[in-house]
Write a protein that holds these residues in place. Structure first.
Motif, PDB file in Angstrom:
ATOM      1  N   UNK A 123      56.040  10.310  66.180  1.00 41.76           N
ATOM      2  CA  UNK A 123      55.556  11.025  66.505  1.00 41.76           C
ATOM      3  C   UNK A 123      53.939  10.612  66.693  1.00 41.76           C
ATOM      4  N   UNK A 124      53.147  10.584  66.874  1.00 44.57           N
ATOM      5  CA  UNK A 124      51.489  10.356  67.573  1.00 44.57           C
ATOM      6  C   UNK A 124      50.686  10.712  65.939  1.00 44.57           C
ATOM      7  N   UNK A 125      49.580   9.987  65.765  1.00 41.03           N
ATOM      8  CA  UNK A 125      48.801  10.826  64.361  1.00 41.03           C
ATOM      9  C   UNK A 125      47.384  11.112  65.776  1.00 41.03           C
ATOM     10  N   UNK A 126      46.344  12.571  65.169  1.00 36.02           N
ATOM     11  CA  UNK A 126      45.508  12.469  66.309  1.00 36.02           C
ATOM     12  C   UNK A 126      44.658  12.546  64.945  1.00 36.02           C
ATOM     13  N   UNK A 127      43.389  11.771  65.488  1.00 31.29           N
ATOM     14  CA  UNK A 127      41.622  11.454  65.290  1.00 31.29           C
ATOM     15  C   UNK A 127      41.183  12.560  65.071  1.00 31.29           C
ATOM     16  N   UNK A 128      39.979  13.203  65.078  1.00 29.85           N
ATOM     17  CA  UNK A 128      39.304  13.975  64.334  1.00 29.85           C
ATOM     18  C   UNK A 128      38.381  13.425  65.311  1.00 29.85           C
ATOM     19  N   UNK A 129      37.130  13.757  66.450  1.00 32.94           N
ATOM     20  CA  UNK A 129      36.162  13.048  66.740  1.00 32.94           C
ATOM     21  C   UNK A 129      35.135  13.266  66.400  1.00 32.94           C
TER      22      UNK A 129
ATOM     23  N   UNK B 123      50.894  22.597  66.067  1.00 35.04           N
ATOM     24  CA  UNK B 123      50.229  23.117  65.230  1.00 35.04           C
ATOM     25  C   UNK B 123      49.497  24.273  65.953  1.00 35.04           C
ATOM     26  N   UNK B 124      49.311  24.956  64.786  1.00 33.58           N
ATOM     27  CA  UNK B 124      49.474  26.695  65.420  1.00 33.58           C
ATOM     28  C   UNK B 124      47.639  26.383  66.273  1.00 33.58           C
ATOM     29  N   UNK B 125      47.208  27.347  66.643  1.00 33.43           N
ATOM     30  CA  UNK B 125      46.294  27.396  67.489  1.00 33.43           C
ATOM     31  C   UNK B 125      45.616  27.320  67.068  1.00 33.43           C
ATOM     32  N   UNK B 126      45.132  28.199  66.067  1.00 37.78           N
ATOM     33  CA  UNK B 126      43.681  28.177  65.346  1.00 37.78           C
ATOM     34  C   UNK B 126      43.945  26.734  64.408  1.00 37.78           C
ATOM     35  N   UNK B 127      44.746  26.106  64.669  1.00 40.45           N
ATOM     36  CA  UNK B 127      44.480  25.084  63.606  1.00 40.45           C
ATOM     37  C   UNK B 127      43.176  24.404  63.462  1.00 40.45           C
ATOM     38  N   UNK B 128      42.338  24.063  62.373  1.00 41.36           N
ATOM     39  CA  UNK B 128      40.773  23.787  62.459  1.00 41.36           C
ATOM     40  C   UNK B 128      40.727  22.489  61.028  1.00 41.36           C
ATOM     41  N   UNK B 129      40.131  21.202  61.930  1.00 44.63           N
ATOM     42  CA  UNK B 129      40.118  20.082  60.981  1.00 44.63           C
ATOM     43  C   UNK B 129      40.211  20.497  59.322  1.00 44.63           C
TER      44      UNK B 129
ATOM     45  N   UNK C 122      36.018  18.775  58.826  1.00 46.25           N
ATOM     46  CA  UNK C 122      34.942  20.154  59.050  1.00 46.25           C
ATOM     47  C   UNK C 122      34.941  20.852  60.166  1.00 46.25           C
ATOM     48  N   UNK C 123      36.055  21.586  59.959  1.00 41.50           N
ATOM     49  CA  UNK C 123      36.417  22.706  60.376  1.00 41.50           C
ATOM     50  C   UNK C 123      36.172  22.994  62.084  1.00 41.50           C
ATOM     51  N   UNK C 124      36.219  21.989  62.996  1.00 37.67           N
ATOM     52  CA  UNK C 124      36.772  21.746  64.322  1.00 37.67           C
ATOM     53  C   UNK C 124      38.110  22.051  64.474  1.00 37.67           C
ATOM     54  N   UNK C 125      37.895  22.780  66.013  1.00 38.51           N
ATOM     55  CA  UNK C 125      39.966  23.579  66.597  1.00 38.51           C
ATOM     56  C   UNK C 125      39.894  21.742  66.956  1.00 38.51           C
ATOM     57  N   UNK C 126      41.254  22.415  67.002  1.00 44.64           N
ATOM     58  CA  UNK C 126      42.732  20.758  67.348  1.00 44.64           C
ATOM     59  C   UNK C 126      42.103  20.651  68.656  1.00 44.64           C
ATOM     60  N   UNK C 127      41.370  21.669  69.635  1.00 41.46           N
ATOM     61  CA  UNK C 127      40.772  20.195  71.109  1.00 41.46           C
ATOM     62  C   UNK C 127      39.352  19.357  70.533  1.00 41.46           C
TER      63      UNK C 127
END
Length: 53
Positions: free
Chosen positions: A1-7, A33-39, A42-47
């Motif tokens: 599984x890939x890792x993901x970085x908050x931009x 992850x749930x659609x409402x997942x936040x970092x 910093x609180x940004x969403x998964x997009x």
């Protein structure tokens, strides 16, 4: 599984570790992850995340 970085802040979601502070268990793929997942940093969403190697 890939890792993901908050931009925004650079926090890395590692599926092997999950996100215990957000009640996400280890082994949870980013796509699951749930659609409402936040970092948790910093609180940004998964997009606002991108896949990293």
């Amino acid at each position: 599984m890939k890792k993901y970085k908050c931009l925004v802040c650079g926090w890395v979601y590692d599926p092997a570790q999950g996100a215990p502070d957000s009640a996400i268990p280890a082994g949870t793929a980013f796509e699951d992850l749930p659609d409402d997942f936040e970092c948790p940093m910093c609180g940004v969403d998964k997009s606002e995340f991108e896949a990293i190697d």
